[in-house]
Design a protein around this motif. Structure first.
Motif, PDB file in Angstrom:
ATOM      1  N   GLY A 287       0.828  -1.213   0.000  1.00 20.82           N
ATOM      2  CA  GLY A 287       0.000   0.000   0.000  1.00 20.82           C
ATOM      3  C   GLY A 287       0.855   1.253   0.000  1.00 20.82           C
ATOM      4  N   ILE A 288       1.886   1.221   0.861  1.00 19.05           N
ATOM      5  CA  ILE A 288       2.788   2.387   0.934  1.00 19.05           C
ATOM      6  C   ILE A 288       3.482   2.596  -0.416  1.00 19.05           C
ATOM      7  CG2 ILE A 288       4.898   3.284   2.017  1.00 19.05           C
ATOM      8  CD1 ILE A 288       3.978   1.673   4.572  1.00 19.05           C
ATOM      9  N   ASN A 290       2.374   1.817  -3.351  1.00 18.48           N
ATOM     10  CA  ASN A 290       1.398   2.423  -4.265  1.00 18.48           C
ATOM     11  C   ASN A 290       1.400   3.942  -4.128  1.00 18.48           C
ATOM     12  OD1 ASN A 290       0.589  -0.028  -5.192  1.00 18.48           O
ATOM     13  ND2 ASN A 290      -1.266  -0.148  -3.928  1.00 18.48           N
ATOM     14  N   LEU A 291       1.343   4.313  -2.850  1.00 17.20           N
ATOM     15  CA  LEU A 291       1.246   5.746  -2.547  1.00 17.20           C
ATOM     16  C   LEU A 291       2.499   6.491  -2.989  1.00 17.20           C
ATOM     17  CD1 LEU A 291      -1.017   7.275  -1.211  1.00 17.20           C
ATOM     18  CD2 LEU A 291       0.185   7.073   0.970  1.00 17.20           C
ATOM     19  N   MET A 294       2.728   7.086  -6.645  1.00 21.28           N
ATOM     20  CA  MET A 294       1.846   8.157  -7.114  1.00 21.28           C
ATOM     21  C   MET A 294       2.514   9.506  -6.966  1.00 21.28           C
ATOM     22  SD  MET A 294      -1.895   7.176  -5.675  1.00 21.28           S
ATOM     23  CE  MET A 294      -2.821   8.543  -6.357  1.00 21.28           C
ATOM     24  N   ILE A 295       3.284   9.671  -5.860  1.00 21.38           N
ATOM     25  CA  ILE A 295       3.878  10.977  -5.560  1.00 21.38           C
ATOM     26  C   ILE A 295       5.148  11.226  -6.379  1.00 21.38           C
ATOM     27  CG2 ILE A 295       4.739  12.476  -3.702  1.00 21.38           C
ATOM     28  CD1 ILE A 295       3.256  10.468  -1.757  1.00 21.38           C
TER      29      ILE A 295
END
Lengths: 338, 129
Positions: A287-288, A290-291, A294-295
């Motif tokens: 999950g991290i 993924n985040l 994105m950034i």
């Protein structure tokens, strides 16, 4: 029968009567040996000599012994040879009485014919043969009972007293046969199960249960408790209503089963842990990632490192999922979280 | 009339809460997002915010203290909260256990079973609906 060799011992002190009997016998039997004794003393000598007889014809009145005591004595000495009593009308009461003591038959001397003497002898010998066979099969059953490798016993349906126990029961329970026979079945049950025992007995009495099977706890002489599988059935024993019981010690079997069940439980717990606990941090890492992706899509170095991190984490994720699937093959269905 | 989407994340995992919130925000959704650490608080929040004119999206974790996902669903069904068919529940778990997936299917009120982490594409399609 005419062609079988038979050996008749005639005990008769009256020479006239003896001759008559001899004639009758010779008329009917082809292969015949006749021994003749005229008094009690010579009968004893003859019986002690070890010579076999097929049948004994015994006069009730000998010069040196008579009556019931004579019958009993000859019977004892002759060990199972069929005895037919020869008597006059005056002794018919004793003759009848002797039938109940195991005498084969009696003949009234005045009524003897070749035919009825022949019949009486043949019947007596055949009946004896049959009784011998029966005795033999009784012995076979006794052996079956005694040497069955599993504990077997008989108990009185009313008094609950042990009536017979086999060797396996003596070995398993530790009581000698004598001790068993002085006990009731209550004494091989733990004290806290006695109420349940009475209840069970009343129930099977009421329902007239013929056969019964169940799991019980029994107590050995040593005080140790064992788990047994019981099969029992009704039978008659020496005129008493009895139950025969087969006992199978399954203590070890149950222990093994319990161990396996516990191991299964542990395996299921491990599978559950895999599924719920181990995957939790992996899913967070993913999950991290993924985040972060994105950034930071613009930085080449970072995205390379992230992609490597993702490759490894995915790999680990696949491994965990595989383990979970494998574990489900060993039946996860009924596992509860708590 | 355009309905608003109201999002409830019912999960005791702080990191999951953080990731979900950030991801939803990054995707540019203007929906209000409520974080609830267990089913009981989630239910309270749902009752508080409930309006039949709005569309609710619930991301529901299974293993939580106090009231877990299954208990939440039980309560949710007994209160007949989805009478207007405006609440979508997504069951979210790090579990990949087939028993959980089967149970979710059988409950009849789970829109989809999602394994953590929820893919960005998944968020996009849910928010677009």
């Amino acid at each position: 029968m005419e062609n079988t060799k038979i050996n008749v011992l005639v005990v008769e002190d009256n020479p006239g009567d003896y001759l008559l009997i001899e004639d009758h016998l010779n008329e009917k039997f082809n292969h015949l040996v006749i021994d003749h004794c005229a008094d009690y003393q010579s009968v004893l000598t003859r019986l002690d000599s070890g010579k076999d007889s097929s049948v004994i014809l015994l006069d009730l009145n000998l010069p040196d012994f008579d009556g019931m005591a004579l019958v009993e004595s000859v019977q004892k000495k002759s060990e199972g040879v069929p005895i037919i009593i020869l008597t006059g009308y005056s002794d018919i009461k004793i003759a009848k009485e002797s039938l109940s003591k195991g005498i084969s038959d009696f003949l009234i001397k005045d009524d003897i014919t070749a035919e009825n003497l022949y019949k009486a002898i043949v019947y007596a010998i055949e009946r004896k043969k049959f009784l011998c066979e029966q005795q033999k099969s009784k012995v076979v059953y006794q052996h079956l009972f005694n040497f069955t490798p599993q504990p077997l016993w008989l108990y009185d349906a009313e008094t609950l007293q042990f009536l017979d126990v086999n060797e396996a029961a003596v070995r398993k329970y530790g009581y000698s046969k004598e001790e068993f026979l002085s006990m009731t079945i209550r004494e091989i049950r733990p004290k806290n199960e006695l109420k349940a025992l009475e209840k069970q007995l009343t129930k099977s009495e009421e329902e007239r249960q013929q056969d019964f099977a169940g799991l019980y706890t029994h107590t050995l002489k040593s005080g140790e408790n064992i788990q047994v599988e019981i099969h029992s059935g009704d039978m008659e024993y020496n005129g008493r209503r009895a139950r025969i019981v087969l006992s199978n010690d399954i203590t070890d079997k149950l222990t093994h089963l319990k161990t396996i069940e516990e191991q299964n439980k542990k395996l299921k717990k491990i599978a559950w842990t895999q599924s719920h606990i181990v995957r939790a941090p992996i899913s967070r890492i993913l999950g991290i990632l993924n985040l972060i992706e994105m950034i930071t899509e613009d930085s080449d170095d970072l995205s390379f490192l992230l992609s490597q991190l993702r490759v490894s984490t995915n790999e680990m994720d696949t491994i965990v999922r595989d383990i979970v699937n494998e574990s489900q093959l060993i039946n996860l269905e009924n596992y509860e979280n708590d | 009339m355009k309905t608003t989407k109201i999002i409830l994340i019912i999960d005791d995992d702080d990191i999951h809460q953080y990731i979900s919130k950030k991801t939803i925000a990054k995707l540019g959704a203007d929906s209000p997002v409520f974080s609830c650490p267990n089913g009981e608080i989630g239910l309270e929040k749902l009752l508080q915010e409930y309006s039949k004119d709005e569309h609710f999206i619930i991301f529901l974790d299974i293993n939580m203290p106090i009231m877990n996902g299954w208990e939440f669903i039980e309560k949710f069904l007994s209160l007949n909260l989805n009478a207007n068919d405006n609440i979508d529940i997504y069951l979210v778990s790090s579990s990949t256990d087939s028993v959980d997936i089967k149970k979710a299917d059988e409950s009849g009120c789970i829109k989809e079973f999602l394994s953590k982490p929820i893919a960005i594409e998944k968020y996009k399609s849910i928010l677009k609906e």
